[in-house]
Design a protein around this motif. Structure first.
Motif, mmCIF file in Angstrom:
data_model
loop_
_atom_site.group_PDB
_atom_site.id
_atom_site.type_symbol
_atom_site.label_atom_id
_atom_site.label_comp_id
_atom_site.label_asym_id
_atom_site.label_seq_id
_atom_site.Cartn_x
_atom_site.Cartn_y
_atom_site.Cartn_z
ATOM 1 N N ARG A 106 5.052 11.791 -4.308
ATOM 2 C CA ARG A 106 5.782 11.918 -2.543
ATOM 3 C C ARG A 106 4.995 11.517 -1.460
ATOM 4 N N ASP A 107 6.332 12.054 -0.359
ATOM 5 C CA ASP A 107 6.041 11.213 0.665
ATOM 6 C C ASP A 107 5.088 12.295 1.619
ATOM 7 N N THR A 108 4.083 11.680 1.768
ATOM 8 C CA THR A 108 3.104 12.878 2.887
ATOM 9 C C THR A 108 3.036 11.720 3.789
ATOM 10 N N ALA A 109 1.780 11.856 5.239
ATOM 11 C CA ALA A 109 1.818 11.030 6.359
ATOM 12 C C ALA A 109 0.828 10.393 5.619
ATOM 13 N N ASN A 110 -0.201 10.632 4.954
ATOM 14 C CA ASN A 110 -1.099 9.563 4.197
ATOM 15 C C ASN A 110 -0.889 8.605 2.975
ATOM 16 N N THR A 111 0.996 9.507 2.728
ATOM 17 C CA THR A 111 1.436 8.344 1.747
ATOM 18 C C THR A 111 2.213 7.226 2.587
ATOM 19 N N LEU A 126 1.089 6.106 5.675
ATOM 20 C CA LEU A 126 0.942 6.011 6.683
ATOM 21 C C LEU A 126 0.771 5.809 7.809
ATOM 22 N N THR A 127 1.483 7.627 7.971
ATOM 23 C CA THR A 127 1.954 7.062 9.374
ATOM 24 C C THR A 127 0.457 9.006 9.546
ATOM 25 N N GLU A 128 -0.062 8.926 9.072
ATOM 26 C CA GLU A 128 -1.763 9.939 9.515
ATOM 27 C C GLU A 128 -1.967 9.933 10.883
ATOM 28 N N VAL A 129 -2.045 8.663 11.551
ATOM 29 C CA VAL A 129 -2.807 8.620 12.199
ATOM 30 C C VAL A 129 -1.317 7.371 13.398
ATOM 31 N N PRO A 130 -1.970 7.225 14.772
ATOM 32 C CA PRO A 130 -1.025 6.073 15.047
ATOM 33 C C PRO A 130 -2.134 4.536 14.837
ATOM 34 N N PRO A 131 -1.219 3.829 14.894
ATOM 35 C CA PRO A 131 -1.268 2.282 14.459
ATOM 36 C C PRO A 131 -2.295 1.753 16.032
ATOM 37 N N THR A 132 -2.023 2.239 16.959
ATOM 38 C CA THR A 132 -3.186 2.177 18.127
ATOM 39 C C THR A 132 -4.887 3.193 17.911
ATOM 40 N N ASP A 133 -4.515 3.538 17.139
ATOM 41 C CA ASP A 133 -5.880 3.552 16.737
ATOM 42 C C ASP A 133 -6.708 2.820 15.982
ATOM 43 N N PHE A 134 -5.997 1.133 16.066
ATOM 44 C CA PHE A 134 -6.471 0.633 15.775
ATOM 45 C C PHE A 134 -6.456 -0.495 16.301
ATOM 46 N N VAL A 135 -6.710 -0.627 17.339
ATOM 47 C CA VAL A 135 -6.999 -1.515 18.794
ATOM 48 C C VAL A 135 -8.669 -0.931 18.963
ATOM 49 N N GLN A 136 -8.974 -3.031 19.631
ATOM 50 C CA GLN A 136 -9.845 -2.951 20.096
ATOM 51 C C GLN A 136 -10.077 -2.392 21.356
ATOM 52 N N LEU A 191 1.149 -1.393 0.074
ATOM 53 C CA LEU A 191 0.499 -0.190 0.245
ATOM 54 C C LEU A 191 1.218 1.022 -0.459
ATOM 55 N N ARG A 192 2.036 1.423 0.897
ATOM 56 C CA ARG A 192 2.980 2.406 0.836
ATOM 57 C C ARG A 192 3.715 2.757 -0.443
ATOM 58 N N VAL A 193 3.917 2.056 -1.405
ATOM 59 C CA VAL A 193 4.430 1.597 -2.132
ATOM 60 C C VAL A 193 3.271 2.168 -3.807
ATOM 61 N N GLU A 194 2.158 1.929 -3.232
ATOM 62 C CA GLU A 194 1.077 2.515 -4.212
ATOM 63 C C GLU A 194 0.915 3.680 -4.453
ATOM 64 N N TYR A 195 0.723 4.091 -2.536
ATOM 65 C CA TYR A 195 0.527 5.528 -2.722
ATOM 66 C C TYR A 195 1.483 6.295 -3.156
ATOM 67 N N LYS A 251 -9.843 2.766 6.909
ATOM 68 C CA LYS A 251 -9.217 2.861 6.348
ATOM 69 C C LYS A 251 -7.851 1.478 5.326
ATOM 70 N N ARG A 252 -6.815 2.157 5.051
ATOM 71 C CA ARG A 252 -5.933 0.994 4.613
ATOM 72 C C ARG A 252 -6.760 0.256 4.084
ATOM 73 N N VAL A 253 -7.958 0.182 3.610
ATOM 74 C CA VAL A 253 -8.585 -0.899 1.876
ATOM 75 C C VAL A 253 -8.014 -1.150 1.033
ATOM 76 N N TRP A 254 -7.189 -2.411 1.128
ATOM 77 C CA TRP A 254 -5.946 -2.691 0.136
ATOM 78 C C TRP A 254 -6.029 -3.999 -0.077
ATOM 79 N N THR A 255 -5.925 -4.524 -1.920
ATOM 80 C CA THR A 255 -5.412 -5.688 -2.352
ATOM 81 C C THR A 255 -4.656 -5.629 -3.600
#
Length: 163
Positions: free
Chosen positions: A30-35, A37-47, A20-24, A78-82
Motif C-alpha cells: 500500500r502507498d502511505t506517507a511512510n512507504t 518516504l513523504t512522512e517527513v520533509p526532506p529538509t529535516d535531514f539538513v545539517q 527503498l520505496r519499491v521495497e516498502y 530514518k531511511r536505513v537501506w542496503t
C-alpha cells in the motif's frame, strides 16, 4: 568502502531511495506517507540538525541512512537501506555506526528509531546494535504495529555540544 555524509538532494541517494520505496511498497502492499518516504520533509535531514550517510564503493552507493532532529538531545534514524547484493554482509551495521557517529558529532546524546512489523531484518539489526525495544519482543509483530527502539549514545571526543 567509503562513508560520506551527504545532503538529502545528493545524486548518490537517488537510486538508494528509489529502491527503498519499491521495497516498502512490496512489503506493505500500500502507498502511505511512510512507504512513499513523504512522512517527513526532506529538509529535516539538513545539517545542523540532520544528515544522510552513504556507503560508496567504486562510485556506487550500496547502503545509507539518515538522522534528523527529534528534540534537542535526540536524533531519529530514518531511511536505513542496503542494496540487495550486499545484504547480510555488515553494511547495515556500518550505516548504523556511521549514523550514531554523525548524531554524536551533531551533539545528540540519544537515538530514537522505529521500523514496521514486516521488517524482521531491521528489528534484528537494531537489537544486535544495542538498541532497547519499546515493545514486547514476544508479541506478534503485526499486533505491535510500529516497533520503537532507543539508545543512549557514547560521547565521542568529536561531539560539538547540544544540537
Amino acid at each position: 568502502m567509503v562513508a560520506r555524509r551527504v545532503s538529502y538532494d545528493a545524486p548518490e541517494l537517488a537510486e538508494l531511495l528509489a529502491d527503498l520505496r519499491v521495497e516498502y511498497a512490496t512489503r506493505y502492499a500500500r502507498d502511505t506517507a511512510n512507504t512513499t518516504l513523504t512522512e517527513v520533509p526532506p529538509t529535516d535531514f539538513v545539517q545542523p540538525h540532520g544528515t544522510f550517510v552513504v556507503l560508496v564503493r567504486s562510485g556506487r552507493t550500496l547502503a545509507g541512512g539518515a538522522i534528523r532532529r527529534l528534540d534537542a538531545s535526540t536524533a531519529e534514524i530514518k531511511r536505513v537501506w542496503t542494496t540487495s547484493e550486499v545484504r547480510r554482509q555488515g553494511f547495515g551495521r556500518r550505516v548504523i555506526d556511521e549514523l550514531e557517529l554523525a548524531a554524536s558529532d551533531l551533539g545528540y546524546t540519544r537515538i530514537f528509531l522505529s521500523t514496521g512489523p514486516r521488517q524482521p531484518e531491521a528489528r534484528a539489526l537494531y537489537l544486535a546494535a544495542g538498541y532497547s525495544p519499546g515493545f514486547d519482543l514476544d508479541a506478534a509483530p503485526e499486533a505491535i504495529g510500529r516497533h520503537v527502539f532507543t539508545k543512549t549514545l557514547r560521547q565521542t571526543s568529536s561531539a560539538h555540544g547540544a544540537a
